[in-house]
Structures are given as structure tokens and as C-alpha cells.
Design an enzyme around this catalytic site. Structure first.
Site, PDB file in Angstrom:
ATOM      1  N   CYS A   1      36.614  40.895  42.313  1.00 13.99           N
ATOM      2  CA  CYS A   1      37.520  40.836  41.161  1.00 13.99           C
ATOM      3  C   CYS A   1      38.095  42.233  40.945  1.00 13.99           C
ATOM      4  O   CYS A   1      38.070  43.058  41.870  1.00 13.99           O
ATOM      5  CB  CYS A   1      36.813  40.296  39.919  1.00 13.99           C
TER       6      CYS A   1
ATOM      7  N   ASN B   1      34.590  44.414  38.937  1.00 16.46           N
ATOM      8  CA  ASN B   1      33.214  44.133  39.407  1.00 16.46           C
ATOM      9  C   ASN B   1      32.191  44.228  38.265  1.00 16.46           C
ATOM     10  O   ASN B   1      31.042  44.609  38.475  1.00 16.46           O
ATOM     11  CB  ASN B   1      32.831  45.052  40.573  1.00 16.46           C
TER      12      ASN B   1
ATOM     13  N   CYS C   1      32.656  41.604  35.497  1.00 15.73           N
ATOM     14  CA  CYS C   1      32.696  40.299  34.812  1.00 15.73           C
ATOM     15  C   CYS C   1      32.647  39.142  35.817  1.00 15.73           C
ATOM     16  O   CYS C   1      31.608  38.508  35.989  1.00 15.73           O
ATOM     17  CB  CYS C   1      33.950  40.169  33.946  1.00 15.73           C
ATOM     18  N   ARG C   2      33.760  38.865  36.476  1.00 14.04           N
ATOM     19  CA  ARG C   2      33.844  37.638  37.279  1.00 14.04           C
ATOM     20  C   ARG C   2      33.063  37.704  38.581  1.00 14.04           C
ATOM     21  O   ARG C   2      32.327  36.763  38.916  1.00 14.04           O
ATOM     22  CB  ARG C   2      35.318  37.301  37.563  1.00 14.04           C
ATOM     23  N   SER C   3      33.237  38.783  39.361  1.00 15.91           N
ATOM     24  CA  SER C   3      32.584  38.775  40.684  1.00 15.91           C
ATOM     25  C   SER C   3      31.064  38.884  40.610  1.00 15.91           C
ATOM     26  O   SER C   3      30.383  38.191  41.389  1.00 15.91           O
ATOM     27  CB  SER C   3      33.199  39.814  41.635  1.00 15.91           C
TER      28      SER C   3
ATOM     29  N   ASP D   1      40.793  36.345  33.810  1.00 20.05           N
ATOM     30  CA  ASP D   1      40.036  37.553  33.501  1.00 20.05           C
ATOM     31  C   ASP D   1      39.546  37.459  32.052  1.00 20.05           C
ATOM     32  O   ASP D   1      40.362  37.434  31.131  1.00 20.05           O
ATOM     33  CB  ASP D   1      40.980  38.748  33.683  1.00 20.05           C
TER      34      ASP D   1
HETATM   35  P1  4NP Z   1      36.495  41.708  36.106  1.00 19.36           P
HETATM   36  O1  4NP Z   1      37.016  42.013  34.629  1.00 19.36           O
HETATM   37  O2  4NP Z   1      37.647  42.065  37.033  1.00 19.36           O
HETATM   38  O3  4NP Z   1      36.229  40.256  36.080  1.00 19.36           O
HETATM   39  O4  4NP Z   1      35.275  42.568  36.317  1.00 19.36           O
HETATM   40  C1  4NP Z   1      37.640  43.195  34.231  1.00 19.36           C
HETATM   41  C2  4NP Z   1      36.867  44.274  33.867  1.00 19.36           C
HETATM   42  C3  4NP Z   1      37.492  45.416  33.418  1.00 19.36           C
HETATM   43  C4  4NP Z   1      38.874  45.479  33.334  1.00 19.36           C
HETATM   44  C5  4NP Z   1      39.636  44.400  33.709  1.00 19.36           C
HETATM   45  C6  4NP Z   1      39.011  43.268  34.163  1.00 19.36           C
HETATM   46  N1  4NP Z   1      39.506  46.646  32.853  1.00 19.36           N
HETATM   47  O5  4NP Z   1      40.742  46.645  32.736  1.00 19.36           O
HETATM   48  O6  4NP Z   1      38.826  47.632  32.543  1.00 19.36           O
END
Ligand code: 4NP
Length: 154
Positions: free
Chosen positions: A7, A10, A12-14, A121
């Protein structure tokens, strides 16, 4: 079979997909055959644990969402058999990093019946978003498992 979930951050989703898929492979008796890992395309959260809301959504389902955020590395394109992006933006970034289209670089929601291709997201939303995302990830990881190991049951 080595599967890397990717993602943006790294956190939340992955890592959620990694925990869900690991649990499914353990329950299917395939933990030795299918290894899973996760990474982010971005570098903002390197070294951080998963977002506490992702950890909580996992815990509600008996899953341990853990690990330390890392950024995807060139060696990942050699070391994994499948690199599974959470959304089309991650997918496009992966193709660019790889320098070419590669059938090993996929989207999680290709493994499922619906037309939508992105795992949304949840980072900027509330806790509900994390519950929805883990349900979505679970549904698609089951289809992914069936694709890589036809006939197995978690
Ligand atoms: P992830 O979520 O890609 O699922 O880990 C996010 C975590 C942080 C951010 C965006 C998405 N950010 O913009 O900091």
C-alpha cells in the site's frame, strides 16, 4: 509461493492484508508453502508499527496486525512471486518502480467478483473505515488463496 502486499504507508492496508492472509494460510495448513510480507511505496512511516486502528480492527477478529513499516526495495521484485497492490495508484507506482508491466504485479481486488478495483485508504477516516477495509481484504484474500492453491479451505 511468496506474496508481498503493498500500500502507500505500510501502516494500514498492507499489514492488515499480511495478517489476514497469514491467518488464512495457517488455517489452511499452508503456512510453510505460502509466505507473506508487506511494504509501502512511500517512505513517511518507515520503522513505525501499524496504525492503532488497524491493530484494533484486527484484534476484533482475533488477528494480530503487527510488523514494522518498510518501503518497497528493488530486491522485492526478485524475491516475491506475487506483489499485490491495494489500489490502482500503488499498482501504477509498482509498475513504474519495476520499469515494466509484470504479471506478478497485481491488484488485490482483481481477486473478487466486483468491478471496483481499489481497497480504499482508511487513514484519514474513522474507525469504521478500518472495519470495512479488513472485511474487504478478508473477502479478497480468500479468493487469492483459492487462486494460488485451488481447492484448499481455510
Ligand atoms: P496505508 O494508509 O497506505 O494503507 O498504510 C496510509 C497511511 C498513511 C498515509 C496515507 C495512507 N499518509 O498519507 O501518511
Amino acid at each position: 509461493m511468496r506474496i508481498l502486499f503493498v500500500c502507500l504507508g505500510n501502516i494500514c492496508r498492507s499489514p492488515t492484508a499480511e495478517a489476514v492472509m497469514r491467518d488464512l494460510t495457517v488455517k489452511a495448513g499452508l503456512a510453510d508453502e505460502i509466505t507473506v510480507d508487506s511494504a509501502g511505496t512511500g517512505d513517511w512511516h518507515i520503522g513505525y508499527p501499524p496504525d492503532s486502528r488497524a491493530v484494533e480492527a484486527g484484534a476484533k477478529r482475533g488477528l494480530t496486525v503487527s510488523g514494522t513499516a518498510r518501503q518497497i526495495a528493488p530486491s522485492d521484485f526478485e524475491n516475491f512471486d506475487l506483489i499485490v497492490a491495494m489500489d490502482r495508484s500503488n499498482h501504477a507506482d509498482l509498475i513504474e518502480l519495476a520499469g515494466k508491466e509484470d504479471p506478478r504485479i497485481r491488484l488485490l481486488r482483481e481477486f473478487g467478483p466486483d468491478d471496483e478495483l481499489d481497497v480504499p485508504d482508511p487513514y484519514f477516516g474513522g474507525e469504521d473505515g478500518f472495519d470495512e477495509v479488513i472485511s474487504l481484504i478478508d473477502r479478497h484474500c480468500r479468493v487469492l488463496l483459492e487462486n494460488v492453491s485451488p481447492g484448499v479451505q481455510p
